[in-house]
Design a protein around this motif. Structure first.
Motif, mmCIF file in Angstrom:
data_model
loop_
_atom_site.group_PDB
_atom_site.id
_atom_site.type_symbol
_atom_site.label_atom_id
_atom_site.label_comp_id
_atom_site.label_asym_id
_atom_site.label_seq_id
_atom_site.Cartn_x
_atom_site.Cartn_y
_atom_site.Cartn_z
ATOM 1 N N ARG A 169 84.148 97.442 -2.888
ATOM 2 C CA ARG A 169 82.879 98.043 -3.321
ATOM 3 C C ARG A 169 82.506 99.229 -2.441
ATOM 4 O O ARG A 169 82.017 100.245 -2.929
ATOM 5 C CB ARG A 169 81.768 96.985 -3.315
ATOM 6 N N ALA A 170 82.753 99.092 -1.142
ATOM 7 C CA ALA A 170 82.396 100.183 -0.225
ATOM 8 C C ALA A 170 83.214 101.438 -0.541
ATOM 9 O O ALA A 170 82.670 102.541 -0.612
ATOM 10 C CB ALA A 170 82.617 99.750 1.219
ATOM 11 N N ASP A 173 81.989 103.034 -3.646
ATOM 12 C CA ASP A 173 80.713 103.733 -3.457
ATOM 13 C C ASP A 173 80.897 105.085 -2.790
ATOM 14 O O ASP A 173 80.327 106.079 -3.227
ATOM 15 C CB ASP A 173 79.789 102.924 -2.530
ATOM 16 N N ASN A 174 81.632 105.117 -1.690
ATOM 17 C CA ASN A 174 81.698 106.338 -0.887
ATOM 18 C C ASN A 174 82.953 106.294 -0.015
ATOM 19 O O ASN A 174 82.992 105.636 1.014
ATOM 20 C CB ASN A 174 80.443 106.435 -0.013
ATOM 21 N N ILE A 177 82.622 107.575 3.821
ATOM 22 C CA ILE A 177 81.910 106.690 4.740
ATOM 23 C C ILE A 177 82.708 105.401 4.937
ATOM 24 O O ILE A 177 82.761 104.853 6.046
ATOM 25 C CB ILE A 177 80.481 106.409 4.235
ATOM 26 N N ALA A 178 83.358 104.933 3.895
ATOM 27 C CA ALA A 178 84.195 103.740 4.044
ATOM 28 C C ALA A 178 85.300 104.004 5.060
ATOM 29 O O ALA A 178 85.648 103.145 5.875
ATOM 30 C CB ALA A 178 84.797 103.346 2.695
ATOM 31 N N LEU B 54 86.661 113.010 9.850
ATOM 32 C CA LEU B 54 86.448 113.296 8.426
ATOM 33 C C LEU B 54 87.028 114.649 8.059
ATOM 34 O O LEU B 54 87.382 114.883 6.910
ATOM 35 C CB LEU B 54 84.956 113.241 8.076
ATOM 36 N N PRO B 86 75.884 108.815 10.008
ATOM 37 C CA PRO B 86 75.955 110.112 9.324
ATOM 38 C C PRO B 86 74.593 110.660 8.942
ATOM 39 O O PRO B 86 73.629 109.916 8.774
ATOM 40 C CB PRO B 86 76.777 109.802 8.072
ATOM 41 N N GLN B 90 73.511 107.532 4.220
ATOM 42 C CA GLN B 90 74.723 107.213 3.474
ATOM 43 C C GLN B 90 75.110 105.743 3.522
ATOM 44 O O GLN B 90 76.251 105.403 3.843
ATOM 45 C CB GLN B 90 75.903 108.043 4.009
ATOM 46 N N PHE B 92 75.982 102.089 1.685
ATOM 47 C CA PHE B 92 76.727 101.756 0.469
ATOM 48 C C PHE B 92 75.763 101.132 -0.537
ATOM 49 O O PHE B 92 75.257 100.038 -0.294
ATOM 50 C CB PHE B 92 77.861 100.787 0.783
ATOM 51 N N PRO B 93 75.489 101.807 -1.667
ATOM 52 C CA PRO B 93 74.478 101.286 -2.588
ATOM 53 C C PRO B 93 74.844 99.937 -3.210
ATOM 54 O O PRO B 93 73.953 99.156 -3.532
ATOM 55 C CB PRO B 93 74.357 102.371 -3.663
ATOM 56 N N SER B 94 76.114 99.636 -3.402
ATOM 57 C CA SER B 94 76.418 98.334 -4.027
ATOM 58 C C SER B 94 76.456 97.189 -3.031
ATOM 59 O O SER B 94 76.730 96.069 -3.435
ATOM 60 C CB SER B 94 77.723 98.338 -4.812
ATOM 61 N N LEU B 95 76.197 97.481 -1.763
ATOM 62 C CA LEU B 95 76.219 96.404 -0.778
ATOM 63 C C LEU B 95 74.797 96.059 -0.343
ATOM 64 O O LEU B 95 73.945 96.939 -0.253
ATOM 65 C CB LEU B 95 77.041 96.834 0.452
ATOM 66 N N ILE B 103 80.201 95.354 7.134
ATOM 67 C CA ILE B 103 81.359 96.218 6.919
ATOM 68 C C ILE B 103 81.657 97.044 8.169
ATOM 69 O O ILE B 103 82.795 97.431 8.416
ATOM 70 C CB ILE B 103 81.179 97.093 5.664
ATOM 71 N N ARG B 148 74.966 99.495 11.429
ATOM 72 C CA ARG B 148 76.315 99.497 10.876
ATOM 73 C C ARG B 148 77.304 100.133 11.861
ATOM 74 O O ARG B 148 78.410 99.648 12.063
ATOM 75 C CB ARG B 148 76.294 100.279 9.552
#
Ligand SMILES: Nc1ncnc2c1ncn2[C@@H]1O[C@H](COP(=O)(O)OP(=O)(O)OP(=O)(O)O)[C@@H](O)[C@H]1O
Ligand SMILES: [Mg+2]
Lengths: 287, 236
Positions: A169-170, A173-174, A177-178, B54, B86, B90, B92-95, B103, B148
């Motif tokens: 899922r992470a 999503d992105n 960032i993951a 990144l 960041p 940012q 994670f919207p689904s978490l 995570i 996080r």
């Protein structure tokens, strides 16, 4: 009673379609990859089952023990070796590459097995049936449906209750960032494709027991898989099961009216859903 | 003098044809807190992206514990103990809130930070652990983003604009939490628009201007005039 029978049989058939679709749904949900070769990979799973059965004399359902891990490894290698290179902002490269893969798989199967239809023999289970409330239900369709529900429940559980599911899922999503969280997206995508092809192996073996198959059989499975995913709503696995069932029921009802309408009725149901609810019946509610 | 924890030498960064950083040299000692200041578009976020992996650079442009890391991927850099909070949070919207924190723990590095330690630092997050991260206020989201990063037990933590868009009372509570984070020996780099905030929490500062270091010095020693000159590029 005939109509009830048609609905029940269609529901069970929907289980097979959901198995076709689950892998597609999974990889689209995680990496936005539309895999044109998905149907051919299902048929590859059928041939893999056939080879195992022929070589070892195993029952086709027992051959799953071999076919599932082999397809899973193939999925990982395919993703890391080829498909990861195609992912980016542009949707076209993965479409073209998986289309090419589809052609390659079909031709390799043609070389290896000729165009003759093949079938796996599962013995007594193919014709066995049980009587439920006056309906005769085939044991094989029942088993297929139960496996489909089990696979989707397991995937759903994995998605929402394990570290791997969290990683999927992470990354979905992105990706950047993951990556900062120590997740190598190339590896995570490889795992996703491995998982998707493990499900594909199950689909391929149930397909190969239920009907005969040949190297060109993939296109039809891809269409059914796509339709089930779209009807159910993108990125929702239970929706994909519902989509498979709607497709299956439409087909058996169509066949009830006129045997020639079976396939057409399924496509019409798909088009109606697409016209009325383009996002599908149960799209993922993104949080 | 001991070896620095992190050093940048002649670091360049590009977005396509556009060059965003020009030959940036920088050092950060173990346990030090650096402030990075500069006007909008000066290259602060680009600097954070380069260090965290990144964006890719030549290997020797970034050295971490005497090891060239400029060409490593972000997940590899994270494994070495560098974490980024960041710009723009940012999450994670689904978490859920708790999953967003968990995570961060993936690296499996040892250290004082755990789910419970983050909840002790920001108690509101424990109350809201099960909700979707998108339903939090901006300040609470920033706490999750910090938590996080801490969950990885990094040796070096990079903050990109932690107070951007937050109410003053929230900014204060986040800055109040800072000594508890860096006090444990963790090194930090803090990008901050509010110059007095930046000066008060840091040991040294670097001011970027159009992709170049315009000023560096001890946070207590530099004059306001020198900072405004470096910031706006006037008088030089
Ligand atoms: N993705 C991108 N593509 C092209 N140019 C970019 C990109 N990101 C940043 N830039 C440019 O690079 C320069 C530095 O941007 P950067 O985001 O690093 O600045 P910043 O100091 O973080 O600014 P801010 O205070 O607004 O966050 C700016 O001129 C910006 O326009
Ligand atoms: Mg910035």
């Amino acid at each position: 009673m005939d109509w009830v029978n048609a609905v029940v049989q269609g529901t069970l058939l929907g289980g097979l379609y959901a198995l076709f679709a689950a892998g597609l749904s999974l990889i689209f949900g995680i990496m936005r990859l539309v895999n044109i070769a998905h149907g051919d990979l299902i048929v590859l799973g059928s041939y893999l089952g056939l080879v195992v059965v022929t070589a070892t004399g195993m029952h086709p359902l027992v051959a799953l023990i071999v076919a599932v891990p082999v397809m899973a490894v193939l999925g990982y290698v395919l993703q890391r070796g080829i498909l990861n290179q195609t992912l980016g902002d542009d949707l076209l490269p993965p479409l073209l590459v998986t289309f090419g893969l589809s052609v390659i798989i079909q031709n390799a199967l043609l070389e290896g097995f000729t165009a003759d239809p093949q079938k796996m023999n599962a013995g007594a289970i193919e014709t066995a049936s049980v009587s439920v409330g006056g309906l005769q239900l085939g044991v094989l369709p029942l088993l297929t449906f139960a496996i489909a529900v089990g696979v989707i429940a397991a995937l759903q559980w994995m998605f929402y209750n394990t570290a791997l599911g969290r990683a999927f899922r992470a990354v979905s999503d992105n990706q950047e960032i993951a990556q900062l969280m120590g997740l190598n997206r190339r590896h995570v995508f490889g795992l996703a494709m491995g998982l998707a092809l493990a499900v594909t192996a199950i689909a391929g073996i149930f397909l190969g027991i239920r009907t005969s198959f040949d190297p060109a059989a993939g296109a039809g499975r891809l269409i059914y898989g796509f339709e089930a995913v779209i009807i159910g709503g993108l990125g929702n696995l239970w929706g994909t099961l519902a989509g498979g069932v709607i497709l299956g029921v439409s087909q058996t009802l169509g066949a009830k009216i006129d045997p020639g309408y079976q396939i057409l009725a399924g496509h019409i149901a798909f088009l109606v859903v697409l016209a009325v609810r383009p996002q599908g019946l149960f799209p993922r509610v993104s949080g | 003098m001991p070896d620095p924890l992190l050093s940048l030498s002649a670091l360049d960064a590009h977005y396509g044809d556009f060059q965003a950083l020009y030959g940036v040299d920088m050092t950060l000692m173990q346990g030090e807190v650096l402030a990075i200041i500069g006007a909008n578009g000066a290259g602060k976020t680009t600097l954070m992206r380069s260090i965290s992996g990144l964006s890719q650079n030549a290997p020797n442009q970034i050295t971490y514990i005497n090891q060239p890391i400029g060409a490593l991927r972000a997940d590899q850099v994270a494994g070495l103990g560098i974490a980024l909070v960041p710009e723009g949070r940012q999450l994670f919207p689904s978490l859920s809130v708790e999953e967003n924190l968990l995570i961060g723990e993936r690296m499996g590095r040892k250290g004082p930070w755990s789910l419970q330690a983050v909840f002790d630092l920001f108690p509101i997050l424990e109350e809201r652990r099960a909700v979707a991260s998108t339903s939090l206020s901006g300040g609470q989201q920033q706490m999750v983003a910090i938590g996080r990063a801490l969950m990885a037990n990094p040796d070096l933590i990079l903050f990109d604009e932690i107070s951007l868009g937050l109410a003053p009372v929230i900014i204060k509570s986040i800055y109040d939490a800072l000594p508890g984070i860096v006090g444990s020996g963790m090194s930090a780099m803090i990008v901050e628009q509010d110059i007095s905030k930046a000066l008060s929490v840091s040991d040294r500062l670097y001011c970027l201007q159009e992709g170049r270091v315009a000023l560096e010095g001890a946070s207590q020693g530099v004059s306001r005039e020198a900072i405004s000159a470096a910031y706006f590029g006037v008088g030089s």
